[in-house]
Scaffold this motif. Sequence first.
Motif, PDB file in Angstrom:
ATOM      1  N   GLY A 110       0.990  -1.252  -0.362  1.00  0.00           N
ATOM      2  CA  GLY A 110       0.110   0.372   0.007  1.00  0.00           C
ATOM      3  C   GLY A 110       0.732   1.249  -0.039  1.00  0.00           C
ATOM      4  N   GLY A 111       0.267   2.103  -0.692  1.00  0.00           N
ATOM      5  CA  GLY A 111       0.810   3.314  -0.560  1.00  0.00           C
ATOM      6  C   GLY A 111       1.780   3.792  -1.921  1.00  0.00           C
ATOM      7  N   CYS A 112       2.027   2.969  -2.319  1.00  0.00           N
ATOM      8  CA  CYS A 112       3.315   2.473  -3.078  1.00  0.00           C
ATOM      9  C   CYS A 112       3.567   4.259  -3.954  1.00  0.00           C
ATOM     10  CB  CYS A 112       2.737   1.793  -4.616  1.00  0.00           C
ATOM     11  SG  CYS A 112       3.225   1.580  -5.511  1.00  0.00           S
ATOM     12  N   THR A 113       2.528   4.475  -4.848  1.00  0.00           N
ATOM     13  CA  THR A 113       2.835   5.946  -5.389  1.00  0.00           C
ATOM     14  C   THR A 113       3.507   7.101  -4.166  1.00  0.00           C
ATOM     15  OG1 THR A 113       0.526   5.438  -6.513  1.00  0.00           O
ATOM     16  CG2 THR A 113       1.731   7.988  -7.059  1.00  0.00           C
ATOM     17  N   ALA A 114       2.726   6.822  -3.264  1.00  0.00           N
ATOM     18  CA  ALA A 114       4.075   7.989  -2.005  1.00  0.00           C
ATOM     19  C   ALA A 114       5.294   7.692  -1.702  1.00  0.00           C
ATOM     20  CB  ALA A 114       2.693   7.960  -1.332  1.00  0.00           C
ATOM     21  N   ALA A 115       5.309   6.444  -1.415  1.00  0.00           N
ATOM     22  CA  ALA A 115       6.125   5.723  -1.550  1.00  0.00           C
ATOM     23  C   ALA A 115       7.196   6.222  -2.874  1.00  0.00           C
ATOM     24  CB  ALA A 115       6.418   4.499  -0.989  1.00  0.00           C
ATOM     25  N   CYS A 116       6.755   5.787  -3.877  1.00  0.00           N
ATOM     26  CA  CYS A 116       7.988   6.208  -4.854  1.00  0.00           C
ATOM     27  C   CYS A 116       8.454   7.784  -5.119  1.00  0.00           C
ATOM     28  CB  CYS A 116       7.209   5.789  -6.557  1.00  0.00           C
ATOM     29  SG  CYS A 116       7.084   3.604  -6.563  1.00  0.00           S
ATOM     30  N   ILE A 117       7.184   8.208  -4.825  1.00  0.00           N
ATOM     31  CA  ILE A 117       7.564  10.309  -4.834  1.00  0.00           C
ATOM     32  C   ILE A 117       8.779  10.065  -4.098  1.00  0.00           C
ATOM     33  CG2 ILE A 117       6.198  12.254  -4.783  1.00  0.00           C
ATOM     34  CD1 ILE A 117       4.221  11.066  -6.490  1.00  0.00           C
ATOM     35  N   THR A 118       8.392  10.018  -2.146  1.00  0.00           N
ATOM     36  CA  THR A 118       9.445  10.039  -1.572  1.00  0.00           C
ATOM     37  C   THR A 118      10.552   9.992  -1.870  1.00  0.00           C
ATOM     38  OG1 THR A 118       7.782  10.153   0.226  1.00  0.00           O
ATOM     39  CG2 THR A 118       9.754   9.495   0.833  1.00  0.00           C
ATOM     40  N   ALA A 119      10.961   8.311  -2.021  1.00  0.00           N
ATOM     41  CA  ALA A 119      12.035   7.413  -2.411  1.00  0.00           C
ATOM     42  C   ALA A 119      12.609   8.556  -3.681  1.00  0.00           C
ATOM     43  CB  ALA A 119      12.710   5.976  -2.948  1.00  0.00           C
ATOM     44  N   THR A 120      12.208   8.784  -4.583  1.00  0.00           N
ATOM     45  CA  THR A 120      13.294   9.716  -5.830  1.00  0.00           C
ATOM     46  C   THR A 120      13.027  10.796  -5.400  1.00  0.00           C
ATOM     47  OG1 THR A 120      11.080   8.375  -7.910  1.00  0.00           O
ATOM     48  CG2 THR A 120      12.695  10.796  -8.082  1.00  0.00           C
ATOM     49  N   SER A 121      12.617  11.766  -4.235  1.00  0.00           N
ATOM     50  CA  SER A 121      12.956  12.791  -3.323  1.00  0.00           C
ATOM     51  C   SER A 121      14.532  12.484  -3.441  1.00  0.00           C
ATOM     52  CB  SER A 121      12.012  13.803  -2.978  1.00  0.00           C
ATOM     53  OG  SER A 121      12.144  14.705  -2.328  1.00  0.00           O
ATOM     54  N   LEU A 122      13.962  11.226  -2.336  1.00  0.00           N
ATOM     55  CA  LEU A 122      15.375  11.413  -1.868  1.00  0.00           C
ATOM     56  C   LEU A 122      16.674  10.632  -2.297  1.00  0.00           C
ATOM     57  CD1 LEU A 122      13.917   9.215   1.264  1.00  0.00           C
ATOM     58  CD2 LEU A 122      15.235  12.076   1.250  1.00  0.00           C
ATOM     59  N   ALA A 123      16.363  10.353  -4.173  1.00  0.00           N
ATOM     60  CA  ALA A 123      17.534   9.997  -4.200  1.00  0.00           C
ATOM     61  C   ALA A 123      18.408  10.624  -6.071  1.00  0.00           C
ATOM     62  CB  ALA A 123      17.183   9.159  -6.027  1.00  0.00           C
ATOM     63  N   MET A 124      17.918  11.558  -5.753  1.00  0.00           N
ATOM     64  CA  MET A 124      17.602  13.533  -6.213  1.00  0.00           C
ATOM     65  C   MET A 124      18.503  14.177  -5.169  1.00  0.00           C
ATOM     66  SD  MET A 124      15.908  14.017  -9.170  1.00  0.00           S
ATOM     67  CE  MET A 124      14.784  13.348 -10.568  1.00  0.00           C
ATOM     68  N   ILE A 125      18.333  14.494  -4.240  1.00  0.00           N
ATOM     69  CA  ILE A 125      19.047  14.601  -3.011  1.00  0.00           C
ATOM     70  C   ILE A 125      20.368  14.087  -3.250  1.00  0.00           C
ATOM     71  CG2 ILE A 125      19.309  15.237  -0.862  1.00  0.00           C
ATOM     72  CD1 ILE A 125      16.468  15.424  -0.695  1.00  0.00           C
ATOM     73  N   ASP A 126      20.111  12.597  -3.033  1.00  0.00           N
ATOM     74  CA  ASP A 126      21.503  12.161  -3.151  1.00  0.00           C
ATOM     75  C   ASP A 126      22.476  12.179  -4.572  1.00  0.00           C
ATOM     76  OD1 ASP A 126      23.297  10.195  -1.997  1.00  0.00           O
ATOM     77  OD2 ASP A 126      22.797   8.680  -3.078  1.00  0.00           O
ATOM     78  N   ALA A 127      21.675  12.531  -5.485  1.00  0.00           N
ATOM     79  CA  ALA A 127      22.428  13.463  -6.658  1.00  0.00           C
ATOM     80  C   ALA A 127      22.465  14.106  -6.940  1.00  0.00           C
ATOM     81  CB  ALA A 127      21.662  12.486  -7.750  1.00  0.00           C
ATOM     82  N   GLY A 128      22.614  15.164  -6.108  1.00  0.00           N
ATOM     83  CA  GLY A 128      22.871  16.911  -5.704  1.00  0.00           C
ATOM     84  C   GLY A 128      22.223  17.284  -6.809  1.00  0.00           C
ATOM     85  N   ILE A 129      20.648  16.917  -7.230  1.00  0.00           N
ATOM     86  CA  ILE A 129      19.966  17.904  -8.329  1.00  0.00           C
ATOM     87  C   ILE A 129      19.431  18.951  -7.690  1.00  0.00           C
ATOM     88  CG2 ILE A 129      17.965  17.579  -9.911  1.00  0.00           C
ATOM     89  CD1 ILE A 129      19.551  15.072 -10.875  1.00  0.00           C
ATOM     90  N   PRO A 130      19.498  20.184  -8.254  1.00  0.00           N
ATOM     91  CA  PRO A 130      18.662  20.970  -7.481  1.00  0.00           C
ATOM     92  C   PRO A 130      17.258  21.042  -7.523  1.00  0.00           C
ATOM     93  CG  PRO A 130      20.035  21.991  -9.284  1.00  0.00           C
ATOM     94  CD  PRO A 130      20.254  20.600  -9.201  1.00  0.00           C
ATOM     95  N   MET A 131      16.304  21.389  -6.220  1.00  0.00           N
ATOM     96  CA  MET A 131      14.837  21.395  -6.457  1.00  0.00           C
ATOM     97  C   MET A 131      14.622  22.083  -5.599  1.00  0.00           C
ATOM     98  SD  MET A 131      13.930  16.886  -6.318  1.00  0.00           S
ATOM     99  CE  MET A 131      14.864  17.069  -4.772  1.00  0.00           C
ATOM    100  N   GLN A 132      13.119  22.634  -6.066  1.00  0.00           N
ATOM    101  CA  GLN A 132      12.748  24.123  -5.291  1.00  0.00           C
ATOM    102  C   GLN A 132      12.362  23.304  -3.160  1.00  0.00           C
ATOM    103  OE1 GLN A 132       8.503  24.657  -6.324  1.00  0.00           O
ATOM    104  NE2 GLN A 132       9.181  24.714  -8.827  1.00  0.00           N
ATOM    105  N   ASP A 133      12.300  22.072  -3.611  1.00  0.00           N
ATOM    106  CA  ASP A 133      12.224  21.997  -1.715  1.00  0.00           C
ATOM    107  C   ASP A 133      12.034  20.280  -1.992  1.00  0.00           C
ATOM    108  OD1 ASP A 133      11.884  21.983   0.426  1.00  0.00           O
ATOM    109  OD2 ASP A 133      10.198  22.959   0.764  1.00  0.00           O
ATOM    110  N   PHE A 134      11.976  19.190  -1.275  1.00  0.00           N
ATOM    111  CA  PHE A 134      12.518  18.029  -1.057  1.00  0.00           C
ATOM    112  C   PHE A 134      10.736  17.615  -1.186  1.00  0.00           C
ATOM    113  CE2 PHE A 134      12.791  18.462   3.263  1.00  0.00           C
ATOM    114  CZ  PHE A 134      11.747  17.616   3.602  1.00  0.00           C
TER     115      PHE A 134
END
Length: 193
Positions: A110-134
């Motif tokens: 359950g909550g697969c879409t939400a988990a994917c979005i949060t995991a992707t946000s953390l992976a973007m942070i790990d990659a150092g890709i600039p975002m407005q916010d996590f």
Amino acid sequence: RNIRFQLGLCERADGTCYFEQGNTKVIASVYGPHEVSVAGRAKNDDKCSIVCDFAVATFATRERRKVSHRDKRQADICASIRRTFESVVFTELYPNSQIEIFLQILQNDGGCTAACITATSLAMIDAGIPMQDFLVACTVGYIEGAAFVDTNSIEDSAGGPELPVAILPRTKHIAFLQMDFKVDGALFDEALS
């Protein structure tokens, strides 16, 4: 449900995240930004394009059915994640380039879409890709008129409306919202609060 994550699992990717939300387990890998080859040139040369690929392990759910690579639900999740991150990543900083997101569902409770979005946000942070916010995402479900936050698969199967939502915590702006059912306005307001 408990949340646990670990960054930097794969040296070949620019950013990775292993993410658990309860019994839902996701690996997100981010590659890029890198220049797009002439053959695969992005439509927008003035900003970065984001692509997403999504796979579910055959053992990820209770029923052991064959998982199609081109499942409609998977395509919808990919499109939602792509659009969500196009609105959050500073794509104009990387013209003529592409960011690739790869998601692997190891277990879906359950909550697969939400988990994917949060995991992707953390992976973007790990990659150092600039975002407005996590991004932080969660699913709100309704069972017999009562709201449940971060629903699992048993609560999802109860048949009530589900509302996956992702917000930017600093500004409290909604970056992603999906409604598959008609919901009363009072229930909708309660879910967003």
